[in-house]
Design an enzyme around this catalytic site. Structure first.
Site, PDB file in Angstrom:
ATOM      1  CB  SER A  61      -0.529  -0.181   1.074  1.00 35.04           C
ATOM      2  OG  SER A  61      -1.603   1.090   1.569  1.00 35.04           O
ATOM      3  CG  PHE A  74     -11.345   0.805   1.226  1.00 33.12           C
ATOM      4  CD1 PHE A  74     -12.346   0.730   1.610  1.00 33.12           C
ATOM      5  CD2 PHE A  74     -11.035  -0.139  -0.248  1.00 33.12           C
ATOM      6  CE1 PHE A  74     -12.861  -0.795   1.784  1.00 33.12           C
ATOM      7  CE2 PHE A  74     -11.932  -1.379   0.150  1.00 33.12           C
ATOM      8  CZ  PHE A  74     -12.246  -1.808   0.948  1.00 33.12           C
ATOM      9  CD  GLU A  75      -4.591   0.418  -1.281  1.00 34.94           C
ATOM     10  OE1 GLU A  75      -4.624   0.734  -2.379  1.00 34.94           O
ATOM     11  OE2 GLU A  75      -3.632   0.656  -0.789  1.00 34.94           O
ATOM     12  CG  LEU A  76      -4.442   2.065   6.664  1.00 31.08           C
ATOM     13  CD1 LEU A  76      -3.112   1.643   6.406  1.00 31.08           C
ATOM     14  CD2 LEU A  76      -4.218   3.923   6.574  1.00 31.08           C
ATOM     15  N   GLY A 123      -7.313  -3.604   5.007  1.00 29.87           N
ATOM     16  CA  GLY A 123      -6.288  -3.991   6.485  1.00 29.87           C
ATOM     17  C   GLY A 123      -6.007  -4.219   7.621  1.00 29.87           C
TER      18      GLY A 123
END
Ligand SMILES: *[C@@H]1O[C@H](CO)[C@@H](O)[C@H](O)[C@H]1NC(C)=O
Ligand SMILES: *[C@@H]1O[C@H](CO)[C@@H](O)[C@H](O)[C@H]1NC(C)=O
Ligand SMILES: *[C@@H]1O[C@H](CO)[C@@H](O)[C@H](O)[C@H]1NC(C)=O
Ligand SMILES: *[C@@H]1O[C@H](CO)[C@@H](O)[C@H](O)[C@H]1NC(C)=O
Ligand SMILES: *[C@@H]1O[C@H](CO)[C@@H](O)[C@H](O)[C@H]1NC(C)=O
Ligand SMILES: *[C@@H]1O[C@H](CO)[C@@H](O)[C@H](O)[C@H]1NC(C)=O
Ligand SMILES: *[C@@H]1O[C@H](CO)[C@@H](O)[C@H](O)[C@H]1NC(C)=O
Ligand SMILES: *[C@@H]1O[C@H](CO)[C@@H](O)[C@H](O)[C@H]1NC(C)=O
Ligand SMILES: *[C@@H]1O[C@H](CO)[C@@H](O)[C@H](O)[C@H]1NC(C)=O
Length: 537
Positions: free
Chosen positions: A376, A450-452, A455
């Site tokens: 990321s 959003f990735e964070l 995750g």
């Protein structure tokens, strides 16, 4: 009668030669029941040779007068020339015995007494002797007359056997001490016609002398090895029980005393209730050196009775004794253990990697995931943050994929353009074992949020993914990150240092490798380990 007997006794004394010395001179004789016994007339054989045939023996009976004795009368009697033997003599043998040869007569009065069956001797048959203390004491067990028949000789003191001898005579001799007083009994076993008979003789020995003087006694063993350390002091204590006028002193070679470190202290005397003295004298040796070692220091007591001595020898003691040696070993071991622990702490990562490689651990085989890590990063490459983009898209794959053999998921490369981005990202993160976040001040843009969050959800709630933070540029304030990320920060943050982290062998890559899942497959390494990851142009 007396006037007639005396010259005869004198005469026989004069004519006695050695072979005749066994004849019985006394007129009144005491014998013990059960013992062999004999009567022998004292005579000069040459003079009476022709008269031997006329020898006759009589026993006097008060009512019957003289009764002649013959072997027929009593089987216990034996007759040889001038001798009458009893095998053995019995209680009823007491009485007057008469020897007759020609016109010569000789008489004895025999008194046979009963033996004391509870002791090895009979008090009435004891002879007494006084011996001065320290003088020669000799007990001789012998019998001249029966000497050829003696089978065994035993000597008892107060009925305890103290000597034995198969030959004749048995001699016991020593310098008399007070404790030698007692009854000494010789037992001679005689063989007569295959039967054994005992002849006993008991002497009552009394020791005379001054009982208050004693032989000095030094306490302790006669020779002593004393372990000493060079440079230290030692006190040798010599103590003894002695008489008033005795002296206690130390003796050692004169030349060894010249160092002046040997001091003889004064004698200490304590009187005992028995009137003797308990004396002690210390020899003090200070600052011991090599010359004080390995020769005798003799503690000596001198008295009228003689000398007594106790010898001390100093020997060197090894500097470290067992206990201090043991302590040193223990300390060394402790230091070694601490060193090993420190080394382990420093090279923890290297050791863990080595261990992984040695046992060939691979945690990627069974979890059903496709990617080893989802990367990321900030997607836009503007002039001021392009380095970060390059790191995520070029350097990370080059090292992790080509060098270490991992499979990464990089959005720009692996995600098909178009489609439902949000769903896709979520499923890719689910298919990854690690989430690598390349952090910088600019990171928290809209796109990566959003990735964070996805995750973090996986990591903290589902515990299916582990997060690795790479601090690409120094970050002063982590406030822009979600609170939950703080929980992971301390353990899993790697700092990229542009200069130091370039080599494959750098701590940065080792730590990253360590945080990545264990994996055995290694694709061909077409880049040398020493070459820098990033060319510095
Ligand atoms: C004398 O002889 C008689 C008869 O043999 C005997 O009974 C007696 O005991 C003897 N006396 C002595 C003193 O030997
Ligand atoms: C003397 O005593 C012994 C044993 O005690 C015995 O055998 C013997 O016959 C006795 N002799 C006489 C004359 O009484
Ligand atoms: C005994 O006999 C010897 C000779 O055999 C003789 O010379 C002596 O005078 C005699 N003594 C007595 C007291 O009869
Ligand atoms: C032995 O000698 C001691 C001391 O002289 C004396 O008292 C004791 O009576 C003697 N014993 C005998 C049995 O003579
Ligand atoms: C002497 O005594 C021993 C045992 O002590 C025995 O065997 C031996 O036969 C004896 N000798 C004679 C001559 O009696
Ligand atoms: C003779 O003396 C020995 C030793 O004291 C003893 O064992 C043995 O019984 C004695 N024998 C006789 C016949 O008294
Ligand atoms: C020496 O030893 C004796 C006897 O063991 C003891 O009585 C004395 O006190 C000792 N002297 C010193 C100075 O230790
Ligand atoms: C001390 O005693 C030992 C052993 O008895 C002897 O060899 C040595 O000569 C003695 N030393 C002196 C000084 O008397
Ligand atoms: C002291 O004694 C030792 C051993 O006997 C000897 O070798 C040494 O020479 C002596 N020291 C002196 C100064 O004589």
């Amino acid at each position: 009668m007396h006037s007639r007997e005396l010259p005869l006794a004198l005469l026989t004394l004069l004519f006695i030669n050695t072979s005749e010395s066994t004849c019985v001179l006394r007129n009144h004789i005491t014998a013990l029941t059960g013992e062999p016994f004999y009567l022998k007339h004292c005579s000069t054989p040459s003079k009476h040779e022709n008269e031997k045939d006329t020898i006759r023996w009589f026993k006097y009976n008060t009512s019957l007068g003289r009764i002649e004795l013959s072997p027929k009368n009593s089987p216990r009697f034996a007759f040889h020339d001038y001798v009458l033997e009893f095998w053995p003599v019995e209680f009823n043998d007491s009485g007057r015995y008469i020897f007759k040869m020609g016109n010569e007569t000789r008489e004895w009065n025999l008194n046979v007494i009963k033996r004391n069956n509870h002791k090895c001797f009979t008090e009435k048959r004891v002879t007494s002797k006084v011996v001065e203390v320290k003088k020669y004491l000799k007990i001789q067990c012998e019998n001249d007359y029966f000497k050829n028949r003696i089978n065994r000789t035993l000597l008892y003191k107060d009925c305890k056997q103290i000597a034995e001898n198969n030959e004749n005579p048995l001699n016991f001799q020593k310098n008399a001490e007070f404790e030698d007083e007692g009854y000494y009994t010789c037992v001679l076993s005689l063989n007569y016609n295959g039967k054994l008979f005992n002849v006993t003789k008991t002497i009552n020995i009394t020791i005379s002398g001054d009982r208050n003087t004693l032989s000095p006694v030094i306490f302790g063993s006669p020779s002593n090895y004393v372990k000493v350390k060079l440079g230290k002091d030692v006190r040798l204590n010599c103590s003894a029980l002695l008489n008033e006028n005795d002296v206690i002193y130390w003796l050692f070679p004169e030349e060894n005393a010249t160092y002046g470190n040997i001091h003889e202290e004064s004698e200490v005397n304590i009187m005992t209730p028995e009137g003797q003295f308990l004396a002690s004298r210390i020899l003090r040796i200070e600052n011991i050196n090599e010359n004080n070692l390995n020769f005798p220091y003799n503690c000596t007591v001198g008295s009228a009775e003689g000398k007594a001595m106790r010898v001390f020898i100093l020997v060197k003691q090894e500097d470290t004794d067992i206990s201090t040696r043991g302590m040193i070993v223990a300390i060394l071991l402790l230091v070694a253990v601490v060193c090993i622990l420190i080394v382990c702490a420093i090279y923890r990562v290297d050791l863990a990697l080595l261990y992984r490689r040695l046992i060939g651990r691979d945690e990627t085989l069974t979890d059903g995931k496709t990617y080893d890590a989802f990367v990321s990063y900030l997607k836009e490459c503007q002039t001021e943050n392009c380095e970060e983009h390059t790191f995520a898209v070029e350097i990370l794959p080059r090292v992790l994929e080509k060098h270490f053999g991992y499979k990464l998921c990089i959005f720009e490369r692996d995600v098909m353009p178009g489609g439902a981005v949000v769903d896709e990202v979520h499923s890719l993160i689910e298919k990854s074992r690690r989430l690598i976040i390349v952090l910088s001040e600019n990171y928290m843009s809209h796109e990566v949020r959003f990735e964070l969050e996805s995750g973090l959800h996986e990591a903290l709630v589902e515990r299916k993914i582990k997060i690795i933070l790479i601090e690409f540029t120094p970050i002063s304030d982590f406030m822009f990150l979600p609170q939950s990320l703080e929980l992971l920060k301390s353990h899993r943050v790697l700092k990229w240092k542009a200069g130091k982290s370039l080599s494959y062998n750098s701590r940065f890559w080792k730590n990253l490798h360590y945080l990545m899942p264990a994996k055995t497959s290694k694709p061909g390494r077409y880049e040398s380990e020493i070459l820098p990851v990033l060319s510095q142009t």
